[in-house]
Design an enzyme around this catalytic site. Structure first.
Site, PDB file in Angstrom:
ATOM      1  N   CYS A 142       4.929  -2.060  13.220  1.00  0.00           N
ATOM      2  CA  CYS A 142       3.616  -2.177  12.506  1.00  0.00           C
ATOM      3  C   CYS A 142       2.462  -2.542  13.466  1.00  0.00           C
ATOM      4  O   CYS A 142       1.305  -1.968  13.202  1.00  0.00           O
ATOM      5  CB  CYS A 142       3.663  -3.115  11.238  1.00  0.00           C
ATOM      6  SG  CYS A 142       3.652  -4.705  11.407  1.00  0.00           S
ATOM      7  N   ASP A 184       6.748   2.632  -2.574  1.00  0.00           N
ATOM      8  CA  ASP A 184       7.854   1.680  -3.131  1.00  0.00           C
ATOM      9  C   ASP A 184       7.371   0.286  -3.678  1.00  0.00           C
ATOM     10  O   ASP A 184       7.861  -0.039  -4.898  1.00  0.00           O
ATOM     11  CB  ASP A 184       8.720   1.481  -1.696  1.00  0.00           C
ATOM     12  CG  ASP A 184       9.630   2.385  -1.150  1.00  0.00           C
ATOM     13  OD1 ASP A 184      10.025   3.396  -2.141  1.00  0.00           O
ATOM     14  OD2 ASP A 184       9.754   2.630  -0.284  1.00  0.00           O
ATOM     15  N   SER A 185       6.446  -0.228  -2.993  1.00  0.00           N
ATOM     16  CA  SER A 185       5.897  -1.669  -3.604  1.00  0.00           C
ATOM     17  C   SER A 185       5.151  -1.439  -4.890  1.00  0.00           C
ATOM     18  O   SER A 185       5.311  -2.137  -5.727  1.00  0.00           O
ATOM     19  CB  SER A 185       5.096  -2.372  -2.518  1.00  0.00           C
ATOM     20  OG  SER A 185       3.931  -1.438  -2.194  1.00  0.00           O
ATOM     21  N   GLY A 217       0.903  -1.163   0.084  1.00  0.00           N
ATOM     22  CA  GLY A 217      -0.015  -0.179  -0.233  1.00  0.00           C
ATOM     23  C   GLY A 217       0.953   1.268  -0.072  1.00  0.00           C
ATOM     24  O   GLY A 217       0.467   2.466   0.044  1.00  0.00           O
ATOM     25  N   GLY A 218       2.233   1.117  -0.053  1.00  0.00           N
ATOM     26  CA  GLY A 218       3.203   2.146  -0.080  1.00  0.00           C
ATOM     27  C   GLY A 218       3.649   2.492  -1.398  1.00  0.00           C
ATOM     28  O   GLY A 218       3.410   1.788  -2.425  1.00  0.00           O
ATOM     29  N   CYS A 228       9.630 -10.729  10.227  1.00  0.00           N
ATOM     30  CA  CYS A 228       8.527 -10.598   9.065  1.00  0.00           C
ATOM     31  C   CYS A 228       9.287 -11.084   7.931  1.00  0.00           C
ATOM     32  O   CYS A 228       8.566 -11.622   7.134  1.00  0.00           O
ATOM     33  CB  CYS A 228       7.913  -9.418   9.170  1.00  0.00           C
ATOM     34  SG  CYS A 228       6.694  -9.025   8.103  1.00  0.00           S
ATOM     35  N   LEU A 248      -0.991  -8.611   1.745  1.00  0.00           N
ATOM     36  CA  LEU A 248      -0.874  -9.484   3.002  1.00  0.00           C
ATOM     37  C   LEU A 248      -1.787  -8.818   4.383  1.00  0.00           C
ATOM     38  O   LEU A 248      -1.278  -7.649   4.787  1.00  0.00           O
ATOM     39  CB  LEU A 248       0.407  -9.606   3.405  1.00  0.00           C
ATOM     40  CG  LEU A 248       1.248 -10.331   2.345  1.00  0.00           C
ATOM     41  CD1 LEU A 248       2.749 -10.702   3.197  1.00  0.00           C
ATOM     42  CD2 LEU A 248       0.649 -11.372   1.711  1.00  0.00           C
TER      43      LEU A 248
END
Length: 364
Positions: A198, A12-13, A9-10, A101, A32
């Protein structure tokens, strides 16, 4: 190549997924869901993987014209990341949940499912370089030193690196990524980077741990064992901490004191002078190699002990049950539970979890 793009949701991705599409790959986006608290919302740059992030990822996928799914990994995340975080603090250690993670979720659970479904690689927005060397794929630092994330990727194994894709690794700066996102019409172009843990979006790690671990009053002692104060829960302290110490007895030299050790068994916190944070040796038994293992049991290297710390020249020795690292100049305040990532130049050699440390300043 069939690519599964992990979309947080950022920005970069989202740009990483876009570049994968531009490269001609067959791309599918996946977000995810790591929490079952469906109403969880972001607070500015705090937190990630919220309902708002899921919607941002979906909008980016729609803009790119790729299929998009949300996968529920909340149970796996709870067991492998959150519970590990709690148990490590309960044991008086300082864990890095981002490392866990990456190790257990993004490049284990997600990658395993991706391969089962016939994908060739998992694509993420991490800033790191992959180089195909004569002995297999290697993990290297990103071109942008300020954004380099090779440290938190140090847990990846050779098998995982073979199925990993980092389209942003050679990008000179984050500003270029944001500009590219804007040009592509991605609504996340100016979205703030997430920070903090997070699953503790309000940033109150001490309060969150108090609920999970419990708070019990205990003693703060100096290196000689003399009681100099009290605390309301050892879990709230970590090595190198200065603030929040309730010291009733000042140091003889009047200088501030820092946390040197957390002892959960007897619920004590050890404090001392800043010089005592200098660490002459670290060692740990849980290690992995990012590609080929070192050819010799003892070798020169650089070692990084935090995501944003400078690498330190050192010598590493691989023994039967652990890796022992001796830095040329002492590390500053290493805590058991931290991850030490070993480099050969820009290449990540491997990593280990610190189990024990040796102070460069003996007890007087």
């Amino acid at each position: 190549m069939r690519v599964l793009a992990a979309m947080s949701g950022g920005v970069d991705s989202a740009v990483a997924a876009a570049r994968a599409v531009d490269a001609g790959h067959e791309v599918v986006g996946v977000h995810l869901a790591l929490s079952r608290a469906g109403g969880t919302l972001r607070a500015g740059s705090r937190g990630c993987c919220t309902i708002e992030d899921s919607m941002d990822a979906r909008r980016a996928a729609d803009r790119l014209g790729i299929p998009f799914y949300v996968w529920d990994f909340s149970e796996r995340f709870r067991d492998d990341v959150i519970e590990d975080f709690v148990s490590e603090y309960r044991a008086g250690r300082t864990p890095n949940p981002c490392m866990r993670c990456n190790e257990k979720i993004k490049f284990a659970a997600l990658l395993e499912r991706a391969i089962e479904l016939g994908f060739d690689a998992v694509c993420t927005g991490h800033y790191a370089l992959l180089v195909d060397g004569p002995e297999g794929r290697e993990l290297h630092r990103a071109s942008d030193a300020a954004k380099d994330q090779s440290y938190v990727l140090g847990v990846l194994t050779a098998q995982q690196l073979a199925h990993t894709y980092f389209p942003l690794g050679s990008t000179p700066s984050k500003a270029i990524v944001r500009a590219e996102a804007a040009e592509r019409g991605l609504t996340v172009a100016q979205k703030p980077d997430s920070h903090d843990i997070c699953f503790i979006p309000d940033g109150d790690t001490r309060g969150w741990l108090a609920e999970k671990v419990g708070a019990e009053t205990g003693e703060i002692i100096d290196r000689s064992g003399a009681v100099v104060g009290s605390h309301e829960g050892a879990h709230a302290f970590t090595v190198g901490q200065r603030r929040g110490l309730q010291l009733g007895v000042p140091a003889p030299d009047g200088k501030p004191r820092f946390v040197l050790e957390v002892r959960p068994v007897d619920n004590r916190v050890v404090v001392g002078p800043k010089e005592a944070l200098a660490t002459a040796e670290i060692a740990g038994g849980r290690h992995t190699w990012a590609g080929r293992a070192p050819a010799e049991p003892s070798f020169a290297c650089h070692v990084q002990i935090r995501a944003h710390s400078d690498p330190v020249p050192a010598r590493a020795e691989v023994r039967a049950d652990e890796i022992v690292v001796t830095p040329e100049t002492p590390f500053d305040g290493v805590a058991p539970g931290q991850t030490a990532v070993v480099y050969d130049g820009t290449r990540v050699v491997g990593q280990f979890t610190v189990d024990r440390t040796v102070s460069a300043v003996p007890v007087a």
